[in-house]
Write a protein that holds these residues in place. Structure first.
Motif, short mmCIF file in Angstrom:
data_model
loop_
_atom_site.label_atom_id
_atom_site.label_comp_id
_atom_site.label_asym_id
_atom_site.label_seq_id
_atom_site.Cartn_x
_atom_site.Cartn_y
_atom_site.Cartn_z
N LEU A 71 0.83 -1.20 0.00
CA LEU A 71 0.00 0.00 0.00
C LEU A 71 0.87 1.25 0.00
N MET A 76 -7.21 5.22 -5.09
CA MET A 76 -7.69 4.81 -6.41
C MET A 76 -8.32 3.43 -6.33
N ARG A 79 -13.78 -0.60 -5.99
CA ARG A 79 -13.52 -0.26 -4.58
C ARG A 79 -12.13 0.35 -4.42
N PRO A 80 -11.99 1.41 -3.61
CA PRO A 80 -10.64 1.93 -3.38
C PRO A 80 -9.76 0.84 -2.76
N THR A 84 -9.12 0.13 1.00
CA THR A 84 -10.10 -0.46 1.91
C THR A 84 -10.00 -1.98 1.94
#
Lengths: 521, 365
Positions: A345, A353, A401-402, A405
């Motif tokens: 990450l 994004m 979905r970002p 998350t």
């Protein structure tokens, strides 16, 4: 001041389902230097964080001078006379030595009577075995002097039990010897008891009185230093060579396989400007996994960043498939170089994004992902993401979905899907499964092995020796920015590897001389 | 129907902080006026009337909004790559100066269209290069771009004043030092049927073009990657420095164009009247629009409207001219404060979208 003795009985700590520390009982006698040894993740930090109250233990008892105490916050520990010197300096660089000492006290009146404080500090300094000029600014001190200031701070606070977390990791060998010598003398004068986390056997052998070894959260050994030797400690630390699990069927590396990645005399600077990678050379053949072992902080981070294009290198040469490589987008595309960095990450994704967009980072500008001309084709990106999500079991399976998350394992799966979507000739992986759950780990390791079978040259840098021995064909040991040892993974001896990792090999250069990696000649 | 509403809400959520900020700023403004014993509500009404209450008010507002759109792009485009540029005023000044210099270098009776093209190009290059300099300092020398762009703006303004009052001063401009007036045929006229110059058209066009670039362009995607996580951008081999410099060039070019429009459509020559703070108001517009080029058009209208209502407040309520500046200041503070909602927005948006996907499942699942 008199030294404090400390004992734990059945200390334990869990993080969720993970048992970081289990039933650890140690005895640290008053006025001794006690070394705490273990690999990364062995539970050393968990134990001392419990003792200092930063992250209290959830099981077991702590006895100080034979009396049981509860330590639930750093404030408690301070009141009991326990202090800690952290791996990285916690001094205020812009202030003077005197101001730093006063600052450590925490509660200060609104006005400071410097005349009075100076007198007290002078008197304090005079009782110390080593001194620093009270008026000098900390930013002008050398690393060794800063470390001395950290010690002085602890003594000024009248702490009688001191925890040192890798106290020499930022010092030169000479500074290390001096500082550790001072610590030992203080302990032997019964002014202090010291519990010292370290990776270096040499420090244990020359400065510690007793040593305790942890492995995977459990106590494996405790002895007086005079009764042991580095070989035994390495064996305790790494575990006995395990019964070789039925070796997975894997095709041997072909002698004549072309070289995928070659690094020649590479030098890379660290953030602090010191040489982190020092004339390092290595080769990875296609269809081979070369593992780089080492204690973190020996230049692995800088090496990886240089290979990934995140850091410039000072000198040396990187070639991929025989062609010079400077990590530009074109070279990555043409030579098919992909990577699995640690903390995906932080290193490989844009948290805000979507999963689909993150999966397209490698090829959003390729003809398939754009409409004719300069426009991006979001439909194509989404369709491709859906396929990859299905193929690599990313969950939840929503391309919009970002990615921030998702759980850590799924972020790494998504990155893996992006990086291994097409055939890679070179894969650079750094601690790719660090902090992931069991199923994600086996999943990702299987993908790396599958890539090897297809003929990918894999460079795997890892702090987990088990992982390296399981996956790699060749294991290299990196210490102080150099490769100091190379061995075939199947015939590797953990004890020897551990000794080289601890920097306790008598003459690393000489031992490497005999072992030239894959020399065809 | 319900799903449609949910989708719409999800789409409009990013506007929430700005709406909250406007409400908060108005509330504080009312209190500010009430404390002085001024008729607060009437003042708010007058602001609306002065901004959008009549055809004349609209024209005035549009006139002011046009350069704001361009200067806001000077903040918003570099912001896509993670830079906070606040020195647009410098690019406006240099763009205006470049535009005024070009006609002096052209032979007499040079045709108007190519001359205007040359003037626009010069303004684009001058403004773009100035902001790109701030980008260069950041990428290659590690200088904070917010500070360097602001300081570079001071240098640009000094340079502008020096040239206008010195080497380029027209001998006939006695009270108000100016460059020689632009030839009549090089002036930019009004939009057909409106008393608003063509700058508005170019401002709107630039915002739309930038929106398309950011949203649908390959280069726009690269900018978002760099702005989102520069380590990831380097990992996939994107030429980070080049992309940042390009974004600065685009943004600075837009601000330079604003300067050109002001000179060629309103002032007729480069003089200190150009330095009316459009570069700084543009920062406010870009933040209100949360760096979305389409939203900039709307926000520029609001800010332009507030600015143009100042004279009405002065005439009717005898309030000082700085009153609208107070309102703008309050708006900016509120925008920054409400920006903290952004963290929650993503979560809310996700919940809404997930509800639309499985309308029967519980929202919190």
């Amino acid at each position: 001041m008199t030294a404090l003795s400390l004992e734990t009985f059945g200390a334990g700590k869990s993080f969720g389902d993970f048992r970081a520390l289990e039933d650890v009982s140690i005895q640290v006698a008053a006025g001794t230097v006690h070394a705490l040894l273990g690999e990364n993740g062995a539970g050393k930090s968990t134990l001392v964080k419990g003792l200092i109250g930063y992250s209290p233990l959830d099981q077991g008892r702590i006895l100080l001078d034979g009396i049981e105490h509860a330590i639930s916050s750093p404030r408690d520990a301070h009141a009991l006379g326990i202090g800690m010197v952290y791996q990285h300096f916690t001094v205020a660089p812009g202030l003077t030595v005197a101001e730093n000492l006063l600052l450590a006290r925490g509660h200060l009146p609104w006005g400071i009577s410097w005349v009075k404080e100076r007198a007290t500090l002078d008197a304090f300094m005079n009782t110390m075995p080593f001194r620093l000029a009270l008026g000098s600014t900390v930013s002008g001190l050398s690393a060794g002097e800063k470390q001395k200031l950290e010690l002085l701070k602890q003594l000024y606070l009248e702490h009688r039990f001191l925890i040192l977390d890798e106290p020499t990791s930022v010092l030169t060998p000479q500074e290390s010897e001096e500082v550790l010598g001072l610590v030992r003398d203080l302990a032997h004068r019964s002014e202090l008891t010291v519990l010292m986390i370290t990776h270096k056997f040499k420090e244990v052998m020359s400065f510690a009185d007793e040593v305790t070894v942890l492995r995977k959260g459990k106590l494996v050994g405790h002895t007086k230093v005079e009764h042991t030797n580095p070989d035994e400690l390495a064996k305790w630390m790494m575990g006995e060579t395990r019964i070789a699990a039925a070796p997975k069927t894997r095709s041997p590396v072909k002698d004549k396989a072309p070289i995928g990645l070659e690094i020649l005399r590479l030098c890379v600077a660290s953030d602090r400007g010191t040489t982190a990678v020092n004339e390092l050379s290595l080769k990875v053949r296609r269809g081979e996994i070369v593992g780089v072992a080492g204690i973190s902080g020996n230049g692995q981070k800088e090496l990886i960043e240089a290979l990934l294009g995140q850091r410039r290198f000072l000198s040396g040469k990187i070639s991929v498939n025989g062609v010079p490589y400077r990590a530009t987008r074109n070279e990555m595309l043409q030579q098919k170089v992909f990577s699995l960095p640690e903390e995906p990450l932080h290193n490989a994704c844009i948290a805000g994004m979507s999963v689909a967009e993150n999966m397209a980072l490698r090829n959003f500008d390729s003809p398939e992902m754009r409409r004719p001309g300069w426009r991006i084709n979001r439909t194509a990106i989404r369709i491709r993401a859906q396929k990859l999500i299905a193929a690599f079991n990313v969950s939840p399976a929503f391309p919009d979905r970002p990615i921030g998350t998702l759980s850590g394992g799924n972020v790494q799966r998504a990155v893996l899907a992006r990086e291994l979507a097409e055939f890679a000739t070179v894969l650079i992986a750094a601690n790719p499964v660090f902090g992931l759950d069991f199923s994600a780990v086996s999943d990702i390791q299987a993908r790396i092995l599958a890539a090897r079978e297809q003929g990918t040259a894999v460079l795997l840098v890892s702090e987990d020796l088990d992982e390296l021995l399981e996956l790699a064909d060749t294991v290299l040991v990196m210490t102080n920015g150099r490769i100091v040892y190379a061995v075939d993974a199947r015939s590797a001896d953990r004890t020897t590897i551990g000794r080289y990792m601890g920097g306790h090999a008598s003459s690393p250069r000489a031992s490497l001389g005999g072992m030239v990696q894959h020399d065809d000649a | 129907m319900r799903i449609f509403l949910l989708r719409l809400t999800a789409k409009m959520l990013p506007a929430l902080p700005t709406l909250c900020a406007i409400a908060g700023a108005l509330l504080m403004f009312v209190v500010f006026l009430a404390l002085q014993g001024k008729p607060a509500l009437e003042a708010c009404q007058l602001i609306y009337v002065g901004a959008f209450g009549s055809g004349f008010a609209w024209e005035n507002t549009l006139q002011r909004a046009a350069p704001l759109m361009l200067t806001a792009l000077c903040v918003a485009i570099p912001a896509r790559t993670g830079l906070i540029i606040i020195g647009g005023e410098g690019a406006v000044a240099l763009g205006g100066l470049a535009c005024a210099v070009i006609p002096m270098m052209l032979p007499a009776a040079f045709p108007a269209t190519p001359a205007l093209l040359l003037m626009a190009t010069a303004a684009l290059v001058a403004g773009g290069a100035w902001i790109a300099l701030a980008g260069w300092l950041r990428q290659y020398r590690g200088v904070n771009e917010t500070i360097s762009s602001l300081l570079l703006a001071y240098i640009a303004l000094a340079l502008f004043n020096h040239m206008v009052e010195g080497p380029l001063r027209h001998p006939e401009s006695l009270n108000k030092p100016s460059t020689p007036p632009l030839p009549e045929e090089y002036l930019i006229g009004s939009l057909p049927g409106l008393d608003v110059h063509w700058g508005l058209f170019w401002g709107v066009l630039a915002c739309i073009a930038m929106y398309v670039l950011v949203r649908h362009g390959v280069f726009g995607f690269s900018m978002s990657v760099v702005g989102g996580n520069v380590r990831a951008a380097r990992l996939v081999g994107l030429p980070v420095n080049r992309i940042v410099l390009m974004a600065c060039l685009l943004g600075g070019g837009a601000a330079g164009l604003a300067g050109m429009m002001e000179v060629a459509a309103i002032h007729g020559s480069a003089n200190s009247a150009l330095l009316a703070g459009y570069g700084y108001s543009g920062i406010l517009v870009a933040f209100a629009a949360r760096h979305n080029p389409l939203a900039i058009i709307a926000c520029a209208l609001v800010i332009g409207g507030i600015e143009s209502s100042g004279s009405l407040l002065q005439r009717r309520l005898d309030l000082p001219g700085a009153t609208t500046l107070v309102l703008q200041g309050l708006l900016f503070i509120n925008l920054l404060a409400w920006e903290s909602l952004t963290g929650w927005l993503g979560v809310w948006r996700l919940r809404l979208l997930e509800t639309t996907r499985n309308p029967n499942r519980a929202v919190h699942a």
